[in-house]
Design a protein around this motif. Structure first.
Motif, PDB file in Angstrom:
ATOM      1  N   ILE A  60       0.788  -1.277   0.039  1.00 15.93           N
ATOM      2  CA  ILE A  60      -0.053   0.064   0.055  1.00 15.93           C
ATOM      3  C   ILE A  60       0.892   1.501  -0.031  1.00 15.93           C
ATOM      4  O   ILE A  60       0.662   2.136  -0.589  1.00 15.93           O
ATOM      5  N   PHE A  61       1.886   1.319   0.662  1.00 15.41           N
ATOM      6  CA  PHE A  61       2.975   2.202   1.000  1.00 15.41           C
ATOM      7  C   PHE A  61       3.525   2.602  -0.600  1.00 15.41           C
ATOM      8  O   PHE A  61       3.477   3.608  -1.124  1.00 15.41           O
ATOM      9  N   LEU A  62       3.789   1.428  -1.024  1.00 14.98           N
ATOM     10  CA  LEU A  62       4.483   1.610  -2.556  1.00 14.98           C
ATOM     11  C   LEU A  62       3.526   2.118  -3.483  1.00 14.98           C
ATOM     12  O   LEU A  62       3.914   2.906  -4.415  1.00 14.98           O
ATOM     13  N   LEU A  63       2.398   1.830  -3.437  1.00 12.98           N
ATOM     14  CA  LEU A  63       1.268   2.063  -4.581  1.00 12.98           C
ATOM     15  C   LEU A  63       0.811   3.512  -4.351  1.00 12.98           C
ATOM     16  O   LEU A  63       0.831   4.368  -5.308  1.00 12.98           O
ATOM     17  N   ARG A  64       0.747   3.991  -3.110  1.00 11.89           N
ATOM     18  CA  ARG A  64       0.405   5.650  -2.657  1.00 11.89           C
ATOM     19  C   ARG A  64       1.698   6.240  -3.221  1.00 11.89           C
ATOM     20  O   ARG A  64       1.443   7.416  -3.597  1.00 11.89           O
ATOM     21  N   HIS A  65       2.761   5.726  -2.972  1.00 14.21           N
ATOM     22  CA  HIS A  65       4.071   6.669  -3.308  1.00 14.21           C
ATOM     23  C   HIS A  65       4.302   6.804  -4.765  1.00 14.21           C
ATOM     24  O   HIS A  65       4.490   8.002  -5.396  1.00 14.21           O
ATOM     25  N   LEU A  66       4.106   5.642  -5.667  1.00 12.79           N
ATOM     26  CA  LEU A  66       4.371   5.578  -6.844  1.00 12.79           C
ATOM     27  C   LEU A  66       3.187   6.134  -7.998  1.00 12.79           C
ATOM     28  O   LEU A  66       3.402   6.578  -8.854  1.00 12.79           O
ATOM     29  N   ARG A  67       2.034   5.988  -7.499  1.00 14.05           N
ATOM     30  CA  ARG A  67       0.850   6.300  -8.014  1.00 14.05           C
ATOM     31  C   ARG A  67      -0.225   6.843  -7.354  1.00 14.05           C
ATOM     32  O   ARG A  67      -1.321   6.495  -6.924  1.00 14.05           O
ATOM     33  N   PRO A  68       0.268   8.297  -6.773  1.00 18.13           N
ATOM     34  CA  PRO A  68      -0.696   8.830  -5.772  1.00 18.13           C
ATOM     35  C   PRO A  68      -2.101   9.282  -6.351  1.00 18.13           C
ATOM     36  O   PRO A  68      -3.375   9.495  -5.805  1.00 18.13           O
ATOM     37  N   ALA A  69      -2.044   9.575  -7.725  1.00 16.53           N
ATOM     38  CA  ALA A  69      -3.439   9.855  -8.494  1.00 16.53           C
ATOM     39  C   ALA A  69      -4.383   8.678  -8.407  1.00 16.53           C
ATOM     40  O   ALA A  69      -5.565   9.068  -8.403  1.00 16.53           O
ATOM     41  N   VAL A  70      -4.015   7.611  -8.422  1.00 16.30           N
ATOM     42  CA  VAL A  70      -4.724   6.225  -8.606  1.00 16.30           C
ATOM     43  C   VAL A  70      -4.935   5.714  -6.883  1.00 16.30           C
ATOM     44  O   VAL A  70      -6.102   5.291  -6.525  1.00 16.30           O
TER      45      VAL A  70
END
Length: 55
Positions: free
Chosen positions: A3-13
């Protein structure tokens, strides 16, 4: 961690301000695949038998 990586790498999504529709589309794209998966069974964890050399 994912979740941390997804929020960091794709904040728009995946960020806190992302729309639920954008998140649903992104999650569907992650889950959709043409590859057939094979379920694991108990024998998948066994070591391979030793090779027998013939003379």
């Amino acid at each position: 961690m994912l979740i941390f990586l997804l929020r960091h790498l794709r904040p728009a999504v995946f960020g806190n301000t992302a729309s639920p529709d954008a998140r649903a589309v992104a999650m569907a794209a992650l889950a959709d695949t043409d590859v057939d998966a094979d379920l694991l069974d108990a024998n998948d964890r066994l070591p391979a038998p030793p090779h027998r050399h013939q003379a």
